[in-house]
Design a protein around this motif. Structure first.
Motif, PDB file in Angstrom:
ATOM      1  N   GLU A  25       0.193  -7.740  -6.478  1.00  0.00           N
ATOM      2  CA  GLU A  25       0.100  -6.766  -7.574  1.00  0.00           C
ATOM      3  C   GLU A  25      -0.316  -7.456  -8.856  1.00  0.00           C
ATOM      4  O   GLU A  25      -0.031  -8.611  -9.092  1.00  0.00           O
ATOM      5  CB  GLU A  25       1.458  -6.092  -7.770  1.00  0.00           C
ATOM      6  CG  GLU A  25       1.867  -5.235  -6.600  1.00  0.00           C
ATOM      7  CD  GLU A  25       3.211  -4.584  -6.817  1.00  0.00           C
ATOM      8  OE1 GLU A  25       3.866  -4.898  -7.826  1.00  0.00           O
ATOM      9  OE2 GLU A  25       3.596  -3.754  -5.983  1.00  0.00           O
ATOM     10  N   VAL A  39      -8.686  -7.629  -5.852  1.00  0.00           N
ATOM     11  CA  VAL A  39      -7.740  -7.271  -4.790  1.00  0.00           C
ATOM     12  C   VAL A  39      -7.840  -8.234  -3.619  1.00  0.00           C
ATOM     13  O   VAL A  39      -8.818  -8.963  -3.471  1.00  0.00           O
ATOM     14  CB  VAL A  39      -7.991  -5.823  -4.281  1.00  0.00           C
ATOM     15  CG1 VAL A  39      -7.745  -4.813  -5.379  1.00  0.00           C
ATOM     16  CG2 VAL A  39      -9.378  -5.675  -3.692  1.00  0.00           C
ATOM     17  N   SER A  47      -3.685  -5.329  -0.969  1.00  0.00           N
ATOM     18  CA  SER A  47      -3.844  -4.433  -2.120  1.00  0.00           C
ATOM     19  C   SER A  47      -5.143  -3.632  -2.082  1.00  0.00           C
ATOM     20  O   SER A  47      -5.568  -3.062  -3.085  1.00  0.00           O
ATOM     21  CB  SER A  47      -3.741  -5.230  -3.425  1.00  0.00           C
ATOM     22  OG  SER A  47      -4.576  -6.359  -3.394  1.00  0.00           O
ATOM     23  N   ASP A  84      -3.382   3.283  -2.501  1.00  0.00           N
ATOM     24  CA  ASP A  84      -3.352   2.075  -1.675  1.00  0.00           C
ATOM     25  C   ASP A  84      -3.666   2.419  -0.225  1.00  0.00           C
ATOM     26  O   ASP A  84      -3.184   3.419   0.304  1.00  0.00           O
ATOM     27  CB  ASP A  84      -1.970   1.416  -1.733  1.00  0.00           C
ATOM     28  CG  ASP A  84      -1.710   0.749  -3.077  1.00  0.00           C
ATOM     29  OD1 ASP A  84      -2.692   0.382  -3.745  1.00  0.00           O
ATOM     30  OD2 ASP A  84      -0.538   0.618  -3.454  1.00  0.00           O
TER      31      ASP A  84
END
Length: 627
Positions: A335, A344, A348, A401
Motif C-alpha cells: 500500500e 503497483v 495491489s 482492487d
C-alpha cells in the motif's frame, strides 16, 4: 453541595452492634450456614446424576461444527413442532373517532373491524409515518374499503381531512401509561405467561434433538411501514388466517392443531428445506417463513458453509497472485500513501490494470517499480483465466482492487493500545467492509442528542476526577509543588455544567432514598408494622480514604475518560455507516474471534450475547487462525 469521599458507605448500610447475645448466636449461625452448603451440594450432585441432566449436558456440549457430515441436500430426518402462534382476536374499545371537524366533529359508530383499522392510524398520530401524505393516502383508501366491506349503515366518512382520530389516540396513550404503571407482580405474571408460550411454540424436535425456533409468531395486522419512500407505505396488512399457512413437518410427526374452527392451507413433509411454516402477506405478495433460530445447528451450518466458500475465494486469489509472481517475476507490491506515485505490484493490482482476451490471454498494463510502465500479454492456464474473470465480476469497476481479499485492515490494530483503542481499530476495519458493501444510512436524528449525552458523561467523570484530586491534596498538601497537574482545573468543566450536574446528583440521591423508603415500607407492611413517612437518619461509617485508594481511583477515572472519548470518536465516524450488517453477514466471525484472542479483547466488546450464541461455532477460534 457537601463533598463526597470515595470511601463513604451507603446510607442504607446497617450498623452492627456487638452484644453478648450477638456473640452467642455466632456458632449457631455458622452451623446453619454449613448445613445449607451441604444441602446445596447434595442437591447439585443429585441433579448431575439424573438422566435428564445428562441429556441436557450432552445437548449443550454438542459441537456440530466438529462433526463430519455429507451435504446431500437432506436437512433433517425427523421434525416435530407446534406450528405458528397467531395474534389474539381484536378486542373493541368502543372509543369513537370524530368526523367533520370543521363543524366541531361528530362521533362515528364503527364496527370492530373498522375500529381496529382506525386505531392502527390513531396510534401513529404525530409521527413521521402519520404525517406522511403517501402513508395517509394508502391508509385512508384501505380504511374506506374496510368500511364498505363491513356495510356500516349511514357512515359519513368520505374525506381524510375531515377525520379526527384524537379520541382514539388519547385512549391508546392512556392504556400505554397504565401498562407502564403495572405492579411488579403484574409484570412478573406477564413474563411467566410469555415464557410458558415460548416453551410450547419456541422449540421443535429435529432428529431427536431440541432446537430453538426463530420468530414463531404470525405478524399481527397493522399498517405497512416500508423502508425509505416506499410507495405502499400505509397500506393495510390483513390478519393472516390458518388457511393461508403451509406447515412443513416430519411425515410421521403429529400435525399441530390449527386454531379452533380453522384448518391449515397445506401440510408438506419436505426435508430438503429448513422452514417450519410459510404464508404470503397481502401488501407486497411476499412469502414469509418461520425458520429455526439463529442459534440453531442448521442456521450455524448455513453460516459456516457460506464463510468457508468465501475462504476458498481468498485462497483462489492468493494462489492466482502467487502464480503471477512465480511465472512473471512480478514484485509483491504494497500500500502507498496519497502523496506517492501510483505504482503497483502484483497484490495491489486494480481492476483496470488487466484485460482479458479469450480464450486464455491476459494483458497487463500498469506502472511498476520506479514508475516504469509494465505492458505484457501472456497466456495463462484455464484455471487462472477463470479466476480472473471471477475477480473482475460486477460490481467491481475501475479503481477497485483485483485481489481485494488479501489485505486485512485488522493488522493495523495497536498491539499496546487500550481496549477502547483496539475496539476503535476493529470498528474502523469493519467500516471499510461496510463502505465496500455500500451499507450506508442517513445520519440518525438522535445523533446530536447522543453526542451531547456522551459529552456530559465525560464531564461527569471529570467532575469526579477533580474531587479526587482535591482529596489527594487535602491528604498530602506537599504534593502541590511535586505534582502541579493536581492543581490544574479539568478542561471544559465550567460553572454552568457543575451547577447542573450537582442538581442532577441531588435529584438522583433523592430518588434513591425514596426507593429505599418504599422498600422499607413494603417490608413493614408484610410484618404488620407501622409505615414510615421518611427514612430514619442512619449513622454513616466515617472512613478516611488512603492515598493508595485515591491514586487508584484517579487512574480508573482517567482510563474511563479516555474510553468514553474513543466511544465518541467511534460513534461520530459511524454515523453514516451501518456496521451490524457487515459484522453479521459479510465478515467471517472467526476473524473477529481470533482477533479478540490475539489482542486480548473480551468477546463481548465485539459480539453481543445473541451473536455469541449465533456464532458459537466461531467463538473458540485460536489467535493464530487466519481466513
Amino acid at each position: 453541595m457537601a463533598k463526597r469521599t470515595v470511601e463513604d458507605s451507603s446510607d442504607d448500610e446497617p450498623m452492627i452492634v456487638k452484644s453478648e447475645s450477638n456473640q452467642q448466636a455466632k456458632p449457631k449461625a455458622k452451623k446453619i450456614k454449613v448445613e445449607k452448603k451441604e444441602k446445596i451440594k447434595k442437591e447439585k450432585e443429585e441433579k448431575e446424576d439424573s438422566p435428564e441432566k445428562e441429556d441436557d449436558d450432552e445437548e449443550e456440549e454438542r459441537k456440530w461444527w466438529l462433526e463430519e457430515k455429507e451435504d446431500n441436500g437432506i436437512k433433517w430426518t425427523t421434525l416435530q413442532h407446534q406450528g405458528p402462534l397467531f395474534p389474539p382476536p381484536y378486542e373493541p374499545h368502543g372509543v369513537k373517532m370524530l368526523y367533520d371537524v370543521i363543524n366541531q366533529g361528530k362521533p362515528v359508530e364503527l364496527t370492530p373491524a373498522a375500529e381496529e383499522v382506525a386505531s392502527f392510524y390513531a396510534a401513529l398520530l404525530g409521527t413521521d409515518n402519520g404525517n406522511n401524505p403517501v402513508f395517509q393516502k394508502n391508509f385512508f383508501a384501505d380504511f374506506l374499503k374496510t368500511i364498505k366491506q363491513e356495510k356500516i349503515p349511514n357512515c359519513p366518512i368520505k374525506e381524510f381531512s375531515k377525520c379526527d382520530f384524537t379520541p382514539i389516540f388519547d385512549y391508546l396513550n392512556k392504556v400505554k401509561e397504565e401498562k407502564k404503571q403495572m405492579s411488579k407482580e403484574e409484570k412478573k405474571k406477564l413474563k411467566e405467561e410469555k415464557e410458558a408460550i415460548d416453551e410450547i411454540y419456541g422449540w421443535c424436535t429435529m432428529d431427536g434433538r431440541k432446537e430453538k425456533v426463530g420468530n414463531y409468531r404470525i405478524e399481527p395486522p397493522g399498517l405497512f411501514r416500508g423502508r425509505g419512500e416506499h410507495p405502499k407505505t400505509g397500506c393495510l396488512k390483513l390478519r393472516v388466517q390458518p388457511e393461508q399457512v403451509t406447515i412443513n413437518i416430519g411425515a410421521d410427526a403429529k400435525i399441530p392443531d390449527p386454531p379452533k374452527g380453522h384448518s391449515w392451507g397445506t401440510v408438506s413433509h419436505d426435508n430438503t428445506v429448513t422452514w417450519l411454516a410459510m404464508w404470503k402477506e397481502n401488501v407486497n405478495e411476499s412469502t414469509k417463513y418461520i425458520f429455526l433460530a439463529a442459534t440453531s445447528s442448521l442456521k450455524g451450518q448455513s453460516d459456516m458453509k457460506k464463510f468457508e466458500k468465501a475462504r476458498e475465494l481468498k485462497v483462489r486469489q492468493l494462489a492466482t497472485c502467487l502464480y503471477f509472481i512465480d511465472k512473471l517475476a512480478l514484485r509483491a507490491g504494497n500500500e502507498k500513501g496519497e502523496d506517492e506515485a501510483d505504482t503497483v505490484g502484483c497484490c495491489s493490482l486494480r481492476y483496470e490494470h488487466i484485460t482479458l482476451e479469450p480464450p486464455n490471454k491476459v494483458v497487463f498494463d500498469f506502472l511498476g517499480k520506479d514508475s516504469i510502465r509494465y505492458v505484457n500479454t501472456v497466456e495463462v492456464i484455464d484455471q487462472v483465466y477463470k479466476n480472473l474473470k471471477i475477480f473482475k465480476k460486477e460490481p467491481k469497476t475501475v479503481g477497485d482492487d483485483l485481489f481485494d481479499r488479501i489485505n486485512e485492515e485488522l493488522r493495523k490494530t495497536p498491539a499496546d493500545g487500550t481496549i477502547a483503542e483496539k475496539v476503535l481499530a476493529y470498528n474502523r476495519a469493519n467500516r471499510q467492509v461496510a463502505v465496500l458493501c455500500n451499507h450506508q444510512r442517513a445520519v440518525p436524528k438522535s445523533h446530536g442528542t447522543q453526542m451531547s449525552r456522551l459529552t456530559d458523561k465525560i464531564l461527569a467523570v471529570k467532575y469526579q476526577r477533580q474531587e479526587v484530586k482535591q482529596q489527594i491534596l487535602e491528604l498530602e498538601p506537599s504534593l502541590k509543588k511535586q505534582r502541579p497537574e493536581l492543581l490544574e482545573p479539568e478542561s471544559d468543566l465550567d460553572d454552568e455544567f457543575i451547577k447542573r450536574h450537582e442538581i442532577a446528583l441531588e435529584e438522583k440521591e433523592k430518588e434513591r432514598l425514596e426507593k429505599l423508603l418504599i422498600k422499607e415500607n413494603e417490608k413493614r407492611k408484610e410484618n404488620g408494622e407501622e409505615l414510615l413517612n421518611s427514612l430514619p437518619e442512619q449513622k454513616k461509617k466515617q472512613t478516611i480514604p488512603t492515598m493508595d485508594k485515591l491514586e487508584k481511583k484517579l487512574q480508573t477515572l482517567t482510563d474511563r475518560i479516555q474510553a468514553q472519548k474513543m466511544q465518541m470518536v467511534d460513534k461520530d465516524e459511524n454515523k453514516q455507516t451501518a456496521l451490524g450488517t457487515s459484522k453479521i453477514n459479510y465478515i467471517d466471525p472467526r476473524i473477529s474471534a481470533a482477533w479478540c484472542n490475539k489482542y486480548n479483547v473480551p468477546l463481548d466488546k465485539i459480539f453481543n450475547r445473541s451473536l455469541r450464541e449465533k456464532f458459537k461455532w466461531a467463538m473458540e477460534s485460536d489467535k493464530d487462525w487466519e481466513f
